[in-house]
Each structure stands twice: as C-alpha cells, then as structure tokens.
Design a protein around this motif. Structure first.
Motif, PDB file in Angstrom:
ATOM      1  N   ASN A 107      11.907   1.380   7.181  1.00  0.00           N
ATOM      2  CA  ASN A 107      13.120   2.045   6.781  1.00  0.00           C
ATOM      3  C   ASN A 107      12.833   3.528   6.520  1.00  0.00           C
ATOM      4  OD1 ASN A 107      15.108   1.820   3.777  1.00  0.00           O
ATOM      5  ND2 ASN A 107      15.906   2.194   5.805  1.00  0.00           N
ATOM      6  N   GLY A 108      11.807   4.056   7.285  1.00  0.00           N
ATOM      7  CA  GLY A 108      11.385   5.429   7.057  1.00  0.00           C
ATOM      8  C   GLY A 108      12.462   6.447   7.359  1.00  0.00           C
ATOM      9  N   ILE A 109      13.331   6.164   8.350  1.00  0.00           N
ATOM     10  CA  ILE A 109      14.411   7.100   8.647  1.00  0.00           C
ATOM     11  C   ILE A 109      15.408   7.127   7.494  1.00  0.00           C
ATOM     12  CG2 ILE A 109      16.438   7.438  10.106  1.00  0.00           C
ATOM     13  CD1 ILE A 109      13.991   8.519  11.431  1.00  0.00           C
ATOM     14  N   HIS A 153       0.837  -1.206   0.000  1.00  0.00           N
ATOM     15  CA  HIS A 153       0.000   0.000   0.000  1.00  0.00           C
ATOM     16  C   HIS A 153       0.873   1.257   0.000  1.00  0.00           C
ATOM     17  CE1 HIS A 153      -3.697  -2.317   0.853  1.00  0.00           C
ATOM     18  NE2 HIS A 153      -2.882  -3.077   1.568  1.00  0.00           N
ATOM     19  N   GLU A 154       1.883   1.257  -0.838  1.00  0.00           N
ATOM     20  CA  GLU A 154       2.829   2.375  -0.875  1.00  0.00           C
ATOM     21  C   GLU A 154       2.447   3.463  -1.870  1.00  0.00           C
ATOM     22  OE1 GLU A 154       5.408  -1.483  -0.705  1.00  0.00           O
ATOM     23  OE2 GLU A 154       3.540  -0.814  -1.629  1.00  0.00           O
ATOM     24  N   LEU A 158      10.165   1.773   0.534  1.00  0.00           N
ATOM     25  CA  LEU A 158       8.998   2.612   0.784  1.00  0.00           C
ATOM     26  C   LEU A 158       8.063   2.059   1.853  1.00  0.00           C
ATOM     27  CD1 LEU A 158       8.187   3.409  -2.939  1.00  0.00           C
ATOM     28  CD2 LEU A 158       8.489   5.176  -1.199  1.00  0.00           C
ATOM     29  N   ASP A 159       8.043   0.759   2.048  1.00  0.00           N
ATOM     30  CA  ASP A 159       7.016   0.154   2.897  1.00  0.00           C
ATOM     31  C   ASP A 159       7.493  -0.016   4.331  1.00  0.00           C
ATOM     32  OD1 ASP A 159       8.837  -1.762   1.858  1.00  0.00           O
ATOM     33  OD2 ASP A 159       7.519  -3.388   2.473  1.00  0.00           O
ATOM     34  N   MET A 160       6.526  -0.264   5.208  1.00  0.00           N
ATOM     35  CA  MET A 160       6.795  -0.532   6.617  1.00  0.00           C
ATOM     36  C   MET A 160       6.021  -1.763   7.062  1.00  0.00           C
ATOM     37  SD  MET A 160       4.420   2.170   8.784  1.00  0.00           S
ATOM     38  CE  MET A 160       4.568   1.193  10.304  1.00  0.00           C
ATOM     39  N   VAL A 220       9.702  -0.931  -3.518  1.00  0.00           N
ATOM     40  CA  VAL A 220       8.404  -1.291  -2.948  1.00  0.00           C
ATOM     41  C   VAL A 220       8.461  -2.679  -2.313  1.00  0.00           C
ATOM     42  CG1 VAL A 220       7.078   0.149  -4.531  1.00  0.00           C
ATOM     43  CG2 VAL A 220       7.571  -2.221  -5.159  1.00  0.00           C
ATOM     44  N   ASP A 221       7.575  -2.889  -1.348  1.00  0.00           N
ATOM     45  CA  ASP A 221       7.245  -4.222  -0.848  1.00  0.00           C
ATOM     46  C   ASP A 221       8.468  -4.990  -0.346  1.00  0.00           C
ATOM     47  OD1 ASP A 221       5.299  -6.185  -0.329  1.00  0.00           O
ATOM     48  OD2 ASP A 221       5.793  -7.258  -2.163  1.00  0.00           O
TER      49      ASP A 221
END
Length: 487
Positions: free
Chosen positions: A116-118, A28-29, A77-79, A143-144
């Motif tokens: 990996n948002g940081i 869902h990115e 991009l994903d978490m 992604v993913d």
C-alpha cells in the motif's frame, strides 16, 4: 533516487521512491516508521506511536476549514515480500528498485510494494503540502497488515479524533469500496514418522514453477492455478502409480498469496524413474490445456537430487497427500446479493516440511462469519482425519456496507465532478482494515479508493501512472469538500 521522481504528482512519487528505498516487509517496518516519524517531526507535525507500532500524524486544518469534520487518512506500512525463483533479494536489507514501463511502474523480479506504498505516499504528500485545502487531518499508518493485521487489531480507542476514514488500500481506479471480507488463518501441523530410504532408490526433486500467483482475495475468482494444489494432484498420481516415497514438500511463502511455486523431494526405485517422468509429461500437457489463457507458463520439472537420509512412512505419506488433495481451495460461494462478488473463498497458501512435521497455512475469507466458519470447519475436518492438529487465529470481521454513507455519496459526487463519470460502488473480497478499525471507532463513516494496481502480492505487481494521478486528484478534491461538523 530513481526516474519515477519525474512523474506527476511529483511529491507523491518522490515519497514512494523513498518508501521503496527503505526495506519494509511485514514485521520489519521499524526503519520506515522511524524515517516517517523523523520527517514529520521535522515538518513540525505532531507524531504519536502506539504500543503495537502504529503511527499517527496530525495536521491542523487549513485557514477557514477548522469547522469541518476531521478526516483520518489511512494506509499500512508493510509490503508483501515475494520474489521470482532466481531473483536474489533480501527484503529486510535490499531496497526495491522501481522502474517505468510504459504507463506503469513495476519492479524487477520482486513485488513493488505499491500495495500500500502508493496510498502511504499519498498520505505523506497531503501532509507535506501547505497549499492543500482541508479540515483537521490525521494520518494513521498501521503495521503488519499483510501478515496479521496486527496494527488494526492493536489500535486503541481515544487516539484519533476524526469522524471520516479514507482508506487508501484499494486497487482499481474508478471503483469505490464500501465493504470487505473478513477472514481467519488456519494453521495446520501434521507429524509423521520417518524411515530409512529403501535400498536401490534414486532421489528426484519435482518442481512446479512459472505460475502467476496473485492476491488470495482479489484474484481468487479468476481460476489461477495454485502450485500447492497442483503439487497435491501430482503427489496423489505419483504415489498411486509408482512406488515413490516422499521425503519433504514445500510450496508458497505467504498465506495471503496464491502459491506460485512448489516442490517435492522424492525417492523412487530405478524401475519407476521412467514412469515418473511420463506422469510429469502427461500433467504438463494437461495443465497447459486446462489453464490456457489464465496460467500459460506452468512448468513441471524433474531433476536428480541428493539422496535424503529418511522418508515419510507409507501410512503418513498417503494421509498427507490425500489431505492436501481434499483441502478446500478457491471460491466456495458467490454472493447472492451482489452480482459477481465472491462471498467465501479459501487459499491453500503455504506448505513447509521441518522437524518431522508438515506445516500448512490457509487463509479463509468471507463476507459473513457463517461462511468463514463453515469453510474453517471443512478444512479442520480434512486435516484432523489425517491426524493433524488445526488451530485458527487472527480472525477479523468484515466491513458491512452502509449504502447510506455520506462519505460514499461525497466521493461519488466528487468523482463525477472531476472526471465526468460516476465510479462503481463495490465490496472487495480482501481484508481491508476497515472492519477492524470500525470496531474500535464505530462512529467513523468509511470509504476506500485507490489507483489501479495489478498483480499485487506477486512479482508481477505494477501500478498505473495515469491512475495514480487520477487518485491524487480525487483525494485532494474530496478533502476540500469535507462537510462541516454537526454541532
């Protein structure tokens, strides 16, 4: 906007705050990707999107740095979407709300997405700052990564021009990674025959909760309890010592997270209900002792439940509980070449009952294909003996360390210059995308580093504020010192 925007470096934390505000669990990115693409376009930076949804953003070299080797900054991009029981959160709709807790940033009852948002925020902060000194830059956002590494699998040659890859998906300040484990998913399906509930039986929901969980690679060697393995033990004992019948069972939500919670819907004759409760009390005491200092809050509960319409046949119930009990889980081998490094492990990640089938997912990791394949064969043998079908997919290679890597040497020297100490050079028992990316771009010289993140893949996830500042200092100094291209 939250208070984390006041932290330094402000640009990086500002981007992370925005990332948290846009839901982006695996698969869902799109919304986050669209925001980043529009932002980069507004900055006048060329943006490409490939067929699988990866983003590539390019930034020209600083004046006088045009002759430096091109660098690819990479993040995903994903978490991982994980929430504690009782925490209402729709990861596809609700924002993550980060908060400051001392020298840490965390969320409330959910994963934070620092993994990996940081790293992603750092990549965007580099793109945003015109004053930074660097050679030709490309940012690759895949992604993913967490649920299948779809972006890394789908990356095609010819899209990227850089010679150096800086992966930002590591989670320990002071460590530099030059290798990682590969892995494969085991998808197991066991059909069962259902029968009517015997007369005079009562229904109970047996639940296991309060476990720490964690990353199935990074934390697997710590001996943390798996709710799924505890459930297997309990079900074996319950079915051996009572006339309990099993209606359904479930545990875990992700194959790459150590299961924190599990449950079984049971029916037992009234004469066995007291014995069932005694078994739980005994095992509660046993687990409190066994996992003291590792998992201190394991909680076993038994509550009356609505009587189900059907239960599993006795034969299939026995096969299932014994297969789960025998299923490999945890560290299978330690590396002989690198002290204290896990070589091969496996995680009994997900158990789900639906449509007269029990579905199980395991993630097997290893630094080499032989170890991975050996545990895969063991897992298949256990469940096939029970009558299950076992399919393996998503196999990805490890990243073989290169002890002569020039970029590794540059990062080590830069770390010593900036902080007065050399970092530790390590191999991580997790599935960084570097192995797959290096297959597509075999000429890349690769290294991975990042800030300290604890509790990744669990609601305990938190990132250290001081370590983020140090990560940023190291990153921008490495970019300043990128070597010249060899003509």
């Amino acid at each position: 906007m939250t208070s984390i925007r006041t932290l330094a470096p402000e640009t990086l934390w500002g981007f992370f705050d925005t990332i948290c505000s846009i839901p982006h669990p695996s698969g869902h990115e799109a919304a986050l990707r669209s925001w980043i693409s529009n932002w980069a376009d507004g900055q006048g930076l060329p943006v490409l999107q490939d067929e699988v949804g990866n983003l590539i953003i390019k930034k020209p070299a600083s004046p006088g740095m045009e002759n430096r080797k091109g660098v690819v900054l990479q993040a995903h991009l994903d978490m991982v979407p994980q929430a504690n029981a009782g925490t209402e959160h729709d990861f596809t709709q609700d924002p993550i709300r980060p908060r400051i807790d001392g020298d840490w940033v965390c969320a409330s009852g959910t994963t934070l997405g620092a993994d990996n948002g940081i790293g992603m925020a750092a990549c965007l902060a580099v793109l945003a700052d015109p004053a930074l000194i660097h050679g030709p830059l490309e940012v690759l956002l895949t992604v993913d990564e967490e649920s299948g590494m779809t972006g890394a699998f789908g990356l095609q040659p010819g899209w990227l021009e850089g010679e150096i890859l800086l992966n930002t998906d590591s989670e320990q300040d002071g460590d530099v990674y030059i290798g990682c484990a590969g892995g494969v998913d085991a998808n197991i399906t066991l059909p069962y025959q259902a029968e009517p509930v015997p007369a005079g039986y009562q229904a109970f929901l047996l639940t296991i909760s309060g476990l720490r969980g964690g990353h199935s690679g990074i934390n697997i060697h710590e001996g943390r309890a798996s709710a799924n393995k505890l459930l297997a033990e309990l079900m074996h004992q319950v079915t051996e010592h009572t006339d309990a019948r099993l209606a359904s069972l479930s545990g875990g939500t992700l194959r790459n997270a150590i299961a924190r919670e599990a449950a079984a819907l049971l029916v037992v004759p009234a004469s066995d209900s007291e014995r069932l409760q005694e078994l739980l009390v005994t095992h509660q005491q046993h687990y409190s002792t066994e996992f003291a200092g590792v998992d201190d809050f394991i909680r076993l509960e038994l509550n009356a439940a609505e009587l189900p319409a059907r239960v599993m046949s006795r034969v299939m119930q026995q096969k299932l509980t014994r297969a789960m009990l025998a299923c490999p889980h945890g560290v299978m081998a330690m590396s002989r070449d690198m002290p204290d490094v896990t070589q091969t492990s496996t995680n009994l990640g997900v158990i789900e009952t639906r449509d007269d089938h029990v579905h199980v997912q395991c993630l097997i990791r290893s630094l080499n294909n032989a170890g991975r394949d050996r545990v895969a064969a063991m897992t298949a043998a256990v469940f096939e003996l029970a009558g299950a079908t076992v399919a393996f997919d998503g196999a990805y290679p490890g990243w073989q360390p290169n002890p002569d890597s020039p970029i590794m040497k540059l990062v080590l020297d830069t770390h010593h210059e900036v902080f007065g100490a050399l970092p530790a050079v390590k191999v991580i028992h997790a599935g960084l995308e570097c192995g797959l990316l290096g297959n597509v771009y075999p000429h890349w010289d690769m290294v991975s580093f990042g800030p300290t993140i604890q509790g990744a893949h669990s609601p305990d996830e938190r990132v250290n504020i001081t370590a983020v500042a140090r990560f940023w200092q190291l990153l921008i100094r490495v970019l300043e010192q990128t070597p010249e291209r060899v003509s």
